[in-house]
Design a protein around this motif. Sequence first.
Motif, PDB file in Angstrom:
ATOM      1  N   GLY A 172       0.788  -1.227   0.000  1.00  0.00           N
ATOM      2  CA  GLY A 172       0.000   0.000   0.000  1.00  0.00           C
ATOM      3  C   GLY A 172       0.820   1.277   0.000  1.00  0.00           C
ATOM      4  O   GLY A 172       0.266   2.372  -0.101  1.00  0.00           O
ATOM      5  N   ALA A 173       2.138   1.174   0.088  1.00  0.00           N
ATOM      6  CA  ALA A 173       2.992   2.364   0.157  1.00  0.00           C
ATOM      7  C   ALA A 173       2.982   3.111  -1.175  1.00  0.00           C
ATOM      8  O   ALA A 173       2.915   2.517  -2.255  1.00  0.00           O
ATOM      9  CB  ALA A 173       4.420   1.962   0.520  1.00  0.00           C
ATOM     10  N   GLU A 174       3.039   4.420  -1.103  1.00  0.00           N
ATOM     11  CA  GLU A 174       3.004   5.253  -2.300  1.00  0.00           C
ATOM     12  C   GLU A 174       4.180   4.950  -3.235  1.00  0.00           C
ATOM     13  O   GLU A 174       4.028   4.929  -4.451  1.00  0.00           O
ATOM     14  CB  GLU A 174       3.004   6.736  -1.921  1.00  0.00           C
ATOM     15  CG  GLU A 174       2.757   7.662  -3.080  1.00  0.00           C
ATOM     16  CD  GLU A 174       1.426   7.417  -3.782  1.00  0.00           C
ATOM     17  OE1 GLU A 174       1.392   7.567  -5.027  1.00  0.00           O
ATOM     18  OE2 GLU A 174       0.442   7.078  -3.124  1.00  0.00           O
ATOM     19  N   ALA A 175       5.345   4.680  -2.677  1.00  0.00           N
ATOM     20  CA  ALA A 175       6.504   4.358  -3.511  1.00  0.00           C
ATOM     21  C   ALA A 175       6.262   3.083  -4.324  1.00  0.00           C
ATOM     22  O   ALA A 175       6.630   3.008  -5.501  1.00  0.00           O
ATOM     23  CB  ALA A 175       7.752   4.194  -2.644  1.00  0.00           C
ATOM     24  N   MET A 176       5.618   2.101  -3.722  1.00  0.00           N
ATOM     25  CA  MET A 176       5.311   0.856  -4.435  1.00  0.00           C
ATOM     26  C   MET A 176       4.293   1.123  -5.540  1.00  0.00           C
ATOM     27  O   MET A 176       4.425   0.602  -6.650  1.00  0.00           O
ATOM     28  CB  MET A 176       4.760  -0.186  -3.462  1.00  0.00           C
ATOM     29  CG  MET A 176       4.375  -1.491  -4.130  1.00  0.00           C
ATOM     30  SD  MET A 176       5.760  -2.374  -4.870  1.00  0.00           S
ATOM     31  CE  MET A 176       6.489  -3.113  -3.433  1.00  0.00           C
ATOM     32  N   LYS A 177       3.299   1.956  -5.258  1.00  0.00           N
ATOM     33  CA  LYS A 177       2.300   2.283  -6.272  1.00  0.00           C
ATOM     34  C   LYS A 177       2.951   2.974  -7.469  1.00  0.00           C
ATOM     35  O   LYS A 177       2.646   2.659  -8.619  1.00  0.00           O
ATOM     36  CB  LYS A 177       1.214   3.182  -5.681  1.00  0.00           C
ATOM     37  CG  LYS A 177       0.335   2.468  -4.677  1.00  0.00           C
ATOM     38  CD  LYS A 177      -0.662   3.445  -4.082  1.00  0.00           C
ATOM     39  CE  LYS A 177      -1.438   2.809  -2.963  1.00  0.00           C
ATOM     40  NZ  LYS A 177      -2.362   3.771  -2.324  1.00  0.00           N
ATOM     41  N   ARG A 178       3.865   3.903  -7.197  1.00  0.00           N
ATOM     42  CA  ARG A 178       4.565   4.592  -8.293  1.00  0.00           C
ATOM     43  C   ARG A 178       5.388   3.605  -9.109  1.00  0.00           C
ATOM     44  O   ARG A 178       5.402   3.653 -10.333  1.00  0.00           O
ATOM     45  CB  ARG A 178       5.465   5.700  -7.743  1.00  0.00           C
ATOM     46  CG  ARG A 178       4.735   6.956  -7.367  1.00  0.00           C
ATOM     47  CD  ARG A 178       5.693   8.107  -7.105  1.00  0.00           C
ATOM     48  NE  ARG A 178       6.755   7.773  -6.164  1.00  0.00           N
ATOM     49  CZ  ARG A 178       6.685   7.964  -4.848  1.00  0.00           C
ATOM     50  NH1 ARG A 178       5.615   8.478  -4.306  1.00  0.00           N
ATOM     51  NH2 ARG A 178       7.688   7.636  -4.069  1.00  0.00           N
ATOM     52  N   PHE A 179       6.074   2.707  -8.425  1.00  0.00           N
ATOM     53  CA  PHE A 179       6.888   1.712  -9.113  1.00  0.00           C
ATOM     54  C   PHE A 179       6.027   0.810  -9.994  1.00  0.00           C
ATOM     55  O   PHE A 179       6.342   0.564 -11.160  1.00  0.00           O
ATOM     56  CB  PHE A 179       7.676   0.870  -8.107  1.00  0.00           C
ATOM     57  CG  PHE A 179       8.336  -0.328  -8.725  1.00  0.00           C
ATOM     58  CD1 PHE A 179       9.426  -0.187  -9.566  1.00  0.00           C
ATOM     59  CD2 PHE A 179       7.845  -1.601  -8.490  1.00  0.00           C
ATOM     60  CE1 PHE A 179      10.028  -1.291 -10.154  1.00  0.00           C
ATOM     61  CE2 PHE A 179       8.438  -2.710  -9.069  1.00  0.00           C
ATOM     62  CZ  PHE A 179       9.528  -2.548  -9.905  1.00  0.00           C
ATOM     63  N   LEU A 180       4.928   0.322  -9.446  1.00  0.00           N
ATOM     64  CA  LEU A 180       4.069  -0.584 -10.209  1.00  0.00           C
ATOM     65  C   LEU A 180       3.467   0.098 -11.431  1.00  0.00           C
ATOM     66  O   LEU A 180       3.285  -0.534 -12.468  1.00  0.00           O
ATOM     67  CB  LEU A 180       2.958  -1.140  -9.317  1.00  0.00           C
ATOM     68  CG  LEU A 180       3.419  -2.132  -8.243  1.00  0.00           C
ATOM     69  CD1 LEU A 180       2.251  -2.520  -7.351  1.00  0.00           C
ATOM     70  CD2 LEU A 180       4.069  -3.354  -8.861  1.00  0.00           C
ATOM     71  N   ARG A 181       3.185   1.386 -11.337  1.00  0.00           N
ATOM     72  CA  ARG A 181       2.640   2.108 -12.490  1.00  0.00           C
ATOM     73  C   ARG A 181       3.622   2.155 -13.654  1.00  0.00           C
ATOM     74  O   ARG A 181       3.222   2.342 -14.798  1.00  0.00           O
ATOM     75  CB  ARG A 181       2.249   3.526 -12.091  1.00  0.00           C
ATOM     76  CG  ARG A 181       0.962   3.594 -11.333  1.00  0.00           C
ATOM     77  CD  ARG A 181       0.541   5.044 -11.118  1.00  0.00           C
ATOM     78  NE  ARG A 181      -0.259   5.123  -9.917  1.00  0.00           N
ATOM     79  CZ  ARG A 181       0.069   5.776  -8.821  1.00  0.00           C
ATOM     80  NH1 ARG A 181       1.171   6.485  -8.764  1.00  0.00           N
ATOM     81  NH2 ARG A 181      -0.713   5.775  -7.779  1.00  0.00           N
ATOM     82  N   THR A 182       4.904   1.976 -13.392  1.00  0.00           N
ATOM     83  CA  THR A 182       5.890   2.002 -14.472  1.00  0.00           C
ATOM     84  C   THR A 182       5.956   0.678 -15.227  1.00  0.00           C
ATOM     85  O   THR A 182       6.491   0.628 -16.323  1.00  0.00           O
ATOM     86  CB  THR A 182       7.305   2.319 -13.938  1.00  0.00           C
ATOM     87  OG1 THR A 182       7.753   1.254 -13.104  1.00  0.00           O
ATOM     88  CG2 THR A 182       7.326   3.635 -13.174  1.00  0.00           C
TER      89      THR A 182
END
Length: 69
Positions: free
Chosen positions: A21-31
Amino acid sequence: MTRNKLEKTERLAAEVRRQIGAEAMKRFLRTLPAFRTETDIPDRFGQLLDHLDRVEDGDVGWRRAVRVD
């Protein structure tokens, strides 16, 4: 399962949920191509996604709002 093992399992599950749920993980997955959202999807899929959102939010009662074939 012993109490100690159960506690370790619960702590691990909580840590995984926290990291996912961390924002950094969300940004990474969007790439990643597999996790990119499509802006132009068929209406039927949009309706199904809206239905899932309502179910997750608890806004749907016993009646099905969208017919799922």
